[in-house]
Enzyme design. Sequence first.
Site, PDB file in Angstrom:
ATOM      1  N   HIS A  17     -10.150   1.227  -1.236  1.00 41.95           N
ATOM      2  CA  HIS A  17     -10.072   2.676  -1.020  1.00 41.95           C
ATOM      3  C   HIS A  17     -11.327   3.167  -0.284  1.00 41.95           C
ATOM      4  CE1 HIS A  17      -7.757   2.827  -5.090  1.00 41.95           C
ATOM      5  NE2 HIS A  17      -6.869   2.956  -4.138  1.00 41.95           N
ATOM      6  N   LYS A  41       3.755   8.792 -14.736  1.00 40.61           N
ATOM      7  CA  LYS A  41       2.954   7.552 -14.794  1.00 40.61           C
ATOM      8  C   LYS A  41       1.909   7.631 -15.894  1.00 40.61           C
ATOM      9  CE  LYS A  41       2.971   5.785 -10.052  1.00 40.61           C
ATOM     10  NZ  LYS A  41       2.072   5.567  -8.894  1.00 40.61           N
ATOM     11  N   ARG A  91      -1.940  -2.214   3.701  1.00 44.83           N
ATOM     12  CA  ARG A  91      -2.254  -3.600   3.341  1.00 44.83           C
ATOM     13  C   ARG A  91      -1.224  -4.579   3.865  1.00 44.83           C
ATOM     14  NH1 ARG A  91      -2.789  -1.802  -2.789  1.00 44.83           N
ATOM     15  NH2 ARG A  91      -1.250  -0.412  -1.883  1.00 44.83           N
ATOM     16  N   SER A 128      -5.432  -1.068  -7.602  1.00 43.07           N
ATOM     17  CA  SER A 128      -6.031  -0.658  -8.876  1.00 43.07           C
ATOM     18  C   SER A 128      -5.353  -1.402 -10.025  1.00 43.07           C
ATOM     19  CB  SER A 128      -5.888   0.849  -9.069  1.00 43.07           C
ATOM     20  OG  SER A 128      -6.549   1.539  -8.043  1.00 43.07           O
TER      21      SER A 128
HETATM   22  P1  ADP Z   1      -1.109   5.499  -5.288  1.00 39.89           P
HETATM   23  O1  ADP Z   1      -0.694   6.315  -4.089  1.00 39.89           O
HETATM   24  O2  ADP Z   1      -0.078   4.497  -5.706  1.00 39.89           O
HETATM   25  O3  ADP Z   1      -1.662   6.296  -6.405  1.00 39.89           O
HETATM   26  P2  ADP Z   1      -3.736   4.330  -4.908  1.00 39.89           P
HETATM   27  O4  ADP Z   1      -4.441   5.410  -5.606  1.00 39.89           O
HETATM   28  O5  ADP Z   1      -3.936   2.964  -5.456  1.00 39.89           O
HETATM   29  O6  ADP Z   1      -2.209   4.585  -4.685  1.00 39.89           O
HETATM   30  O7  ADP Z   1      -4.195   4.257  -3.401  1.00 39.89           O
HETATM   31  C1  ADP Z   1      -4.259   5.395  -2.599  1.00 39.89           C
HETATM   32  C2  ADP Z   1      -4.195   4.990  -1.151  1.00 39.89           C
HETATM   33  O8  ADP Z   1      -5.280   4.117  -0.839  1.00 39.89           O
HETATM   34  C3  ADP Z   1      -2.956   4.171  -0.796  1.00 39.89           C
HETATM   35  O9  ADP Z   1      -1.894   5.017  -0.459  1.00 39.89           O
HETATM   36  C4  ADP Z   1      -3.424   3.387   0.390  1.00 39.89           C
HETATM   37  O10 ADP Z   1      -3.340   4.220   1.539  1.00 39.89           O
HETATM   38  C5  ADP Z   1      -4.884   3.148   0.109  1.00 39.89           C
HETATM   39  N1  ADP Z   1      -5.170   1.814  -0.430  1.00 39.89           N
HETATM   40  C6  ADP Z   1      -4.884   1.306  -1.641  1.00 39.89           C
HETATM   41  N2  ADP Z   1      -5.341   0.052  -1.785  1.00 39.89           N
HETATM   42  C7  ADP Z   1      -5.931  -0.257  -0.602  1.00 39.89           C
HETATM   43  C8  ADP Z   1      -6.604  -1.421  -0.095  1.00 39.89           C
HETATM   44  N3  ADP Z   1      -6.746  -2.534  -0.808  1.00 39.89           N
HETATM   45  N4  ADP Z   1      -7.090  -1.363   1.151  1.00 39.89           N
HETATM   46  C9  ADP Z   1      -6.934  -0.242   1.909  1.00 39.89           C
HETATM   47  N5  ADP Z   1      -6.313   0.885   1.509  1.00 39.89           N
HETATM   48  C10 ADP Z   1      -5.827   0.877   0.245  1.00 39.89           C
END
Ligand code: ADP
Length: 166
Positions: A17, A41, A91, A128
């Site tokens: 992130h 969730k 990813r 995460s």
């Molecule tokens: P969610 O939308 O499922 O709550 P997250 O909070 O895990 O997702 O992630 C938010 C955003 O961060 C994702 O939509 C993606 O764009 C980006 N992201 C997540 N993991 C990665 C990673 N390993 N590398 C690059 N960007 C990521």
Amino acid sequence: MRRAVCPGSFDPIHHGHLEVIARASGLFDEVIVAVSTNPAKKYRFSLAERISMAQETLASLRGIVVEPASDGLLAEYCRARGASAIVKGLRSSSDFDYELPMATMNRQLSGVETVFLPAESRYLHLSSTLIKEVAGLGGDVSDYVPRSVLKRLLAGEPSPQPQPDL
Ligand code: ADP
């Protein structure tokens, strides 16, 4: 002023992130890290904790604002905050397949564009969920999360697996 939104639940924020947010901050004058909560969730960390972890780790970057996302449409939130773009890290092709319809819908709803940044190869495998699973089983995730996140992640978890003496 060119403003972008990086949305996500950040439960917790990790280096994948952070790398995308840092790159977004090089492209836009201001990046809003919008921390979302989906009532359907279960989260490991409260909204306040997820926001604090993001603020702590992004404090040194210029032009970053961390705030709760609204409960409503992301397209509306972007319009209300004057953001012309949503930035997402990609990813894999399955990330793209998932994101493309939402990007098109958001553009049609409010004119906001979605900018996709390819994930840094070191962090392609990071989510995460995987980090919480590995940490929960005593694995070392210190390469993947900032120190303040690691501390919170390890609170109440089993001690790391003992390494064999070689
Ligand atoms: P969610 O939308 O499922 O709550 P997250 O909070 O895990 O997702 O992630 C938010 C955003 O961060 C994702 O939509 C993606 O764009 C980006 N992201 C997540 N993991 C990665 C990673 N390993 N590398 C690059 N960007 C990521």
